[in-house]
Design an enzyme around this catalytic site. Structure first.
Site, PDB file in Angstrom:
ATOM      1  CB  SER A  33      27.921 -32.639   1.543  1.00  0.00           C
ATOM      2  OG  SER A  33      28.660 -31.530   1.197  1.00  0.00           O
TER       3      SER A  33
ATOM      4  CG  HIS B 269      33.460 -34.610   2.190  1.00  0.00           C
ATOM      5  ND1 HIS B 269      33.081 -34.598   3.506  1.00  0.00           N
ATOM      6  CD2 HIS B 269      32.779 -33.600   1.598  1.00  0.00           C
ATOM      7  CE1 HIS B 269      32.200 -33.625   3.697  1.00  0.00           C
ATOM      8  NE2 HIS B 269      32.000 -33.012   2.552  1.00  0.00           N
TER       9      HIS B 269
ATOM     10  CD  GLU C  46      34.608 -36.824   6.288  1.00  0.00           C
ATOM     11  OE1 GLU C  46      34.298 -36.843   7.488  1.00  0.00           O
ATOM     12  OE2 GLU C  46      33.770 -36.645   5.383  1.00  0.00           O
TER      13      GLU C  46
ATOM     14  CG  ASN D 191      28.983 -33.116   6.077  1.00  0.00           C
ATOM     15  OD1 ASN D 191      29.392 -32.196   6.793  1.00  0.00           O
ATOM     16  ND2 ASN D 191      29.126 -33.110   4.766  1.00  0.00           N
TER      17      ASN D 191
HETATM   18  C1  ZOZ Z   1      26.851 -26.666   8.813  1.00  0.00           C
HETATM   19  C2  ZOZ Z   1      26.412 -28.112   8.643  1.00  0.00           C
HETATM   20  C3  ZOZ Z   1      26.093 -28.452   7.214  1.00  0.00           C
HETATM   21  C4  ZOZ Z   1      27.249 -29.051   6.486  1.00  0.00           C
HETATM   22  C5  ZOZ Z   1      26.985 -29.016   4.996  1.00  0.00           C
HETATM   23  C6  ZOZ Z   1      28.031 -29.606   4.163  1.00  0.00           C
HETATM   24  C7  ZOZ Z   1      29.409 -29.030   4.373  1.00  0.00           C
HETATM   25  C8  ZOZ Z   1      30.430 -30.075   4.147  1.00  0.00           C
HETATM   26  O1  ZOZ Z   1      30.249 -31.010   3.364  1.00  0.00           O
HETATM   27  C9  ZOZ Z   1      31.685 -30.034   4.904  1.00  0.00           C
HETATM   28  C10 ZOZ Z   1      32.104 -28.719   5.438  1.00  0.00           C
HETATM   29  O2  ZOZ Z   1      32.863 -28.020   4.869  1.00  0.00           O
HETATM   30  S1  ZOZ Z   1      31.489 -28.319   6.943  1.00  0.00           S
HETATM   31  C11 ZOZ Z   1      32.242 -26.762   7.316  1.00  0.00           C
HETATM   32  C12 ZOZ Z   1      33.616 -26.922   7.867  1.00  0.00           C
HETATM   33  N1  ZOZ Z   1      34.164 -25.611   8.158  1.00  0.00           N
HETATM   34  C13 ZOZ Z   1      34.105 -25.060   9.372  1.00  0.00           C
HETATM   35  O3  ZOZ Z   1      33.643 -25.647  10.319  1.00  0.00           O
HETATM   36  C14 ZOZ Z   1      34.679 -23.668   9.453  1.00  0.00           C
HETATM   37  C15 ZOZ Z   1      34.518 -23.087  10.808  1.00  0.00           C
HETATM   38  N2  ZOZ Z   1      35.119 -21.757  10.847  1.00  0.00           N
HETATM   39  C16 ZOZ Z   1      36.454 -21.565  10.992  1.00  0.00           C
HETATM   40  O4  ZOZ Z   1      37.224 -22.502  11.112  1.00  0.00           O
HETATM   41  C17 ZOZ Z   1      36.920 -20.128  11.007  1.00  0.00           C
HETATM   42  O5  ZOZ Z   1      35.839 -19.306  11.358  1.00  0.00           O
HETATM   43  C18 ZOZ Z   1      37.512 -19.672   9.631  1.00  0.00           C
HETATM   44  C19 ZOZ Z   1      38.800 -20.413   9.336  1.00  0.00           C
HETATM   45  C20 ZOZ Z   1      36.532 -19.877   8.482  1.00  0.00           C
HETATM   46  C21 ZOZ Z   1      37.793 -18.178   9.671  1.00  0.00           C
HETATM   47  O6  ZOZ Z   1      38.573 -17.927  10.788  1.00  0.00           O
HETATM   48  P1  ZOZ Z   1      38.539 -16.523  11.561  1.00  0.00           P
HETATM   49  O7  ZOZ Z   1      37.152 -16.248  11.950  1.00  0.00           O
HETATM   50  O8  ZOZ Z   1      39.604 -16.577  12.587  1.00  0.00           O
HETATM   51  O9  ZOZ Z   1      38.852 -15.475  10.441  1.00  0.00           O
HETATM   52  P2  ZOZ Z   1      40.200 -15.000   9.821  1.00  0.00           P
HETATM   53  O10 ZOZ Z   1      41.041 -14.311  10.845  1.00  0.00           O
HETATM   54  O11 ZOZ Z   1      39.786 -14.239   8.607  1.00  0.00           O
HETATM   55  O12 ZOZ Z   1      40.942 -16.325   9.338  1.00  0.00           O
HETATM   56  C22 ZOZ Z   1      41.775 -17.137  10.144  1.00  0.00           C
HETATM   57  C23 ZOZ Z   1      42.986 -17.581   9.363  1.00  0.00           C
HETATM   58  O13 ZOZ Z   1      42.595 -18.339   8.216  1.00  0.00           O
HETATM   59  C24 ZOZ Z   1      43.017 -17.680   7.030  1.00  0.00           C
HETATM   60  N3  ZOZ Z   1      41.959 -17.773   6.027  1.00  0.00           N
HETATM   61  C25 ZOZ Z   1      40.633 -17.680   6.254  1.00  0.00           C
HETATM   62  N4  ZOZ Z   1      39.949 -17.875   5.122  1.00  0.00           N
HETATM   63  C26 ZOZ Z   1      40.880 -18.086   4.153  1.00  0.00           C
HETATM   64  C27 ZOZ Z   1      40.806 -18.359   2.782  1.00  0.00           C
HETATM   65  N5  ZOZ Z   1      39.636 -18.443   2.120  1.00  0.00           N
HETATM   66  N6  ZOZ Z   1      41.956 -18.551   2.092  1.00  0.00           N
HETATM   67  C28 ZOZ Z   1      43.148 -18.488   2.706  1.00  0.00           C
HETATM   68  N7  ZOZ Z   1      43.286 -18.241   4.021  1.00  0.00           N
HETATM   69  C29 ZOZ Z   1      42.170 -18.024   4.727  1.00  0.00           C
HETATM   70  C30 ZOZ Z   1      43.275 -16.241   7.399  1.00  0.00           C
HETATM   71  O14 ZOZ Z   1      44.265 -15.658   6.579  1.00  0.00           O
HETATM   72  C31 ZOZ Z   1      43.754 -16.383   8.828  1.00  0.00           C
HETATM   73  O15 ZOZ Z   1      45.124 -16.736   8.863  1.00  0.00           O
HETATM   74  P3  ZOZ Z   1      46.050 -16.181  10.041  1.00  0.00           P
HETATM   75  O16 ZOZ Z   1      46.085 -14.725   9.807  1.00  0.00           O
HETATM   76  O17 ZOZ Z   1      47.351 -16.870   9.865  1.00  0.00           O
HETATM   77  O18 ZOZ Z   1      45.354 -16.580  11.316  1.00  0.00           O
HETATM   78  N1  NAI Z   2      29.571 -25.757   0.636  1.00  0.00           N
HETATM   79  C1  NAI Z   2      30.324 -26.523   1.408  1.00  0.00           C
HETATM   80  O1  NAI Z   2      30.732 -26.100   2.505  1.00  0.00           O
HETATM   81  C2  NAI Z   2      30.678 -27.901   0.994  1.00  0.00           C
HETATM   82  C3  NAI Z   2      30.112 -28.486  -0.132  1.00  0.00           C
HETATM   83  N2  NAI Z   2      30.496 -29.763  -0.508  1.00  0.00           N
HETATM   84  C4  NAI Z   2      29.944 -30.374  -1.703  1.00  0.00           C
HETATM   85  O2  NAI Z   2      30.661 -29.865  -2.822  1.00  0.00           O
HETATM   86  C5  NAI Z   2      29.798 -29.758  -3.953  1.00  0.00           C
HETATM   87  C6  NAI Z   2      29.780 -28.316  -4.423  1.00  0.00           C
HETATM   88  O3  NAI Z   2      29.329 -27.474  -3.389  1.00  0.00           O
HETATM   89  P1  NAI Z   2      29.588 -25.893  -3.422  1.00  0.00           P
HETATM   90  O4  NAI Z   2      30.932 -25.621  -3.997  1.00  0.00           O
HETATM   91  O5  NAI Z   2      29.234 -25.380  -2.093  1.00  0.00           O
HETATM   92  O6  NAI Z   2      28.472 -25.449  -4.489  1.00  0.00           O
HETATM   93  P2  NAI Z   2      28.437 -24.133  -5.417  1.00  0.00           P
HETATM   94  O7  NAI Z   2      27.002 -23.910  -5.732  1.00  0.00           O
HETATM   95  O8  NAI Z   2      29.239 -23.035  -4.817  1.00  0.00           O
HETATM   96  O9  NAI Z   2      29.207 -24.620  -6.730  1.00  0.00           O
HETATM   97  C7  NAI Z   2      28.699 -25.583  -7.618  1.00  0.00           C
HETATM   98  C8  NAI Z   2      29.116 -25.186  -9.017  1.00  0.00           C
HETATM   99  O10 NAI Z   2      28.771 -26.234  -9.918  1.00  0.00           O
HETATM  100  C9  NAI Z   2      28.580 -25.598 -11.174  1.00  0.00           C
HETATM  101  N3  NAI Z   2      27.916 -26.511 -12.105  1.00  0.00           N
HETATM  102  C10 NAI Z   2      26.600 -26.845 -12.166  1.00  0.00           C
HETATM  103  N4  NAI Z   2      26.405 -27.701 -13.189  1.00  0.00           N
HETATM  104  C11 NAI Z   2      27.613 -27.899 -13.787  1.00  0.00           C
HETATM  105  C12 NAI Z   2      28.056 -28.671 -14.901  1.00  0.00           C
HETATM  106  N5  NAI Z   2      27.204 -29.397 -15.617  1.00  0.00           N
HETATM  107  N6  NAI Z   2      29.365 -28.641 -15.220  1.00  0.00           N
HETATM  108  C13 NAI Z   2      30.242 -27.890 -14.506  1.00  0.00           C
HETATM  109  N7  NAI Z   2      29.865 -27.131 -13.447  1.00  0.00           N
HETATM  110  C14 NAI Z   2      28.580 -27.141 -13.086  1.00  0.00           C
HETATM  111  C15 NAI Z   2      27.749 -24.362 -10.830  1.00  0.00           C
HETATM  112  O11 NAI Z   2      27.808 -23.389 -11.868  1.00  0.00           O
HETATM  113  C16 NAI Z   2      28.413 -23.916  -9.536  1.00  0.00           C
HETATM  114  O12 NAI Z   2      29.383 -22.923  -9.767  1.00  0.00           O
HETATM  115  C17 NAI Z   2      28.438 -30.300  -3.498  1.00  0.00           C
HETATM  116  O13 NAI Z   2      28.372 -31.665  -3.820  1.00  0.00           O
HETATM  117  C18 NAI Z   2      28.487 -30.083  -1.991  1.00  0.00           C
HETATM  118  O14 NAI Z   2      27.651 -30.976  -1.304  1.00  0.00           O
HETATM  119  C19 NAI Z   2      31.453 -30.462   0.178  1.00  0.00           C
HETATM  120  C20 NAI Z   2      32.078 -29.910   1.270  1.00  0.00           C
HETATM  121  C21 NAI Z   2      31.697 -28.602   1.794  1.00  0.00           C
END
Ligand code: ZOZ
Ligand code: NAI
Length: 308
Positions: A144, A165, A177, A215
């Protein structure tokens, strides 16, 4: 309107020949992100091995993947139970889980790492895999916030190295990304972009800069929300409601932080505040640090800013 991308520039070419197409994938780290990436790879017809050091994590992820594939199948094959069943079976058949990558490394086209956000660990793993994987294998990190160049420096193949990413939840979020470092060859970059499209994601190109695109904007926003609550200006619940109803976000910043994992948030802030001590946007938060110390990591531990 046409944009000329400065990232489409041609980079170094590689002497090693790559497979034009990425078909066999190893995902290292079977947590939140790794499981999602492996699932989507399997769903889109790739042979995938999901590796984690913890069998317990793999078992938990396996169950989550099975559940998520069902949701995807239900959406894709609305009134076609037979089609949905075949999709689920063929997806699951494409997937293996393992506690070591060694065997799969011998033939992999891509090793994508999604272990915890720790530079030393990522470097150690790639240094090991570099000794085993064939020359054709592309290495990539799902980090990330860490510099891809620094992770890549642990291997002898920076020309076959990049950032891929994904976003959480991977089966739902459409973006990927694709990050290139100066050494990334054109062949590698093109193969990564093509794989992103094969994974049915929209790709954007970005240089190896802190937080890439999303991010770099999202993390300071989240930290500003935490600081706002730390100052006592508003409650976390009201900030979330405000950002959902006032800015149209699907989740407020605290819901999102819990969803992503507060440990991941803290890893990012630790790294950035150490690297960029003069940047106020990257300042640490006492509240976040305390919550992580108390193992309140968000959804995954049952409590973060909210209880689950
Ligand atoms: C914070 C800053 C720090 C960043 C740190 C690092 C992080 C990173 O590196 C990068 C990141 O990932 S940042 C996070 C990006 N993600 C977001 O912004 C998610 C925001 N939330 C959402 O889009 C919806 O709440 C969401 C889609 C999650 C859920 O939507 P709803 O609230 O409407 O809930 P549902 O009705 O349950 O779901 C909507 C549709 O999506 C399907 N679905 C949800 N989860 C699923 C899953 N795990 N697998 C498969 N399908 C899934 C669900 O079935 C539903 O589909 P429809 O019934 O067709 O609408
Ligand atoms: N959490 C998020 O929303 C996002 C996270 N990322 C990035 O993805 C990476 C993973 O994040 P998460 O899945 O959230 O973390 P997580 O904590 O859910 O999963 C990390 C996994 O790595 C495993 N692990 C640790 N050492 C290991 C090794 N030596 N060999 C194999 N597996 C090992 C751990 O057992 C754990 O299950 C990080 O670099 C994070 O910054 C990127 C996009 C979104």
């Amino acid at each position: 309107m046409a944009f000329v991308s400065q990232f489409a520039r041609r980079g170094l070419s590689t002497s090693s020949s790559l497979n034009a197409k990425i078909q066999e994938v190893i995902v290292i780290g079977g947590g939140l992100m790794g499981a999602g990436i492996a699932q989507v790879a399997a769903q889109t017809g790739h042979k995938v091995t999901l590796v984690d050091i913890s069998q317990q994590v793999l078992d938990k992820s396996n169950a989550r993947i099975a559940e998520s594939i069902k949701r995807v199948a239900k959406k894709q094959f609305k009134d076609d139970a037979d089609g949905a069943g075949k999709f689920i079976d063929s997806s699951l058949a494409n997937m293996n889980i393992a506690t070591t990558a060694n065997e799969a490394l011998l033939t992999a086209d891509l090793v994508l790492e999604a272990v915890v956000e720790n530079m030393a660990l990522k470097q150690k793993l790639f240094a090991e895999y570099d000794q085993i994987a064939p020359a054709k294998t592309i290495f990539a990190s799902n980090t990330s916030s860490l510099p891809i160049s620094e992770i890549a420096s642990s291997s002898s193949r920076p020309d076959r190295f990049g950032g891929l990413h994904f976003f959480n939840p991977v089966p739902v979020m459409k973006l990927l990304e694709v990050v290139r470092i100066p050494e990334t060859s054109d062949e590698t970059f093109d193969a990564m972009v093509a794989w992103g499209k094969a994974m049915k994601k929209m790709t954007v190109d970005c240089k190896d800069t802190p937080g890439f695109i999303v991010n770099r904007l999202l993390v300071p926003y989240l930290m500003e929300a935490v600081r706002l609550v730390e100052r006592g200006d508003a409650s976390a619940k009201d900030v979330d409601l405000a950002m959902k109803l006032g800015a149209g976000h699907p989740m407020g910043p605290f819901e999102l932080a819990d969803y992503v994992g507060l440990d991941t948030n803290k890893f990012i802030m630790d790294g950035w505040s150490a690297r960029f001590p003069d940047e106020p946007l990257f300042r640490q938060s006492e509240m976040l640090n305390k919550m992580v110390a108390e193992n309140k990591l968000g959804k995954k531990t049952g409590e973060g800013f909210y209880k689950y």
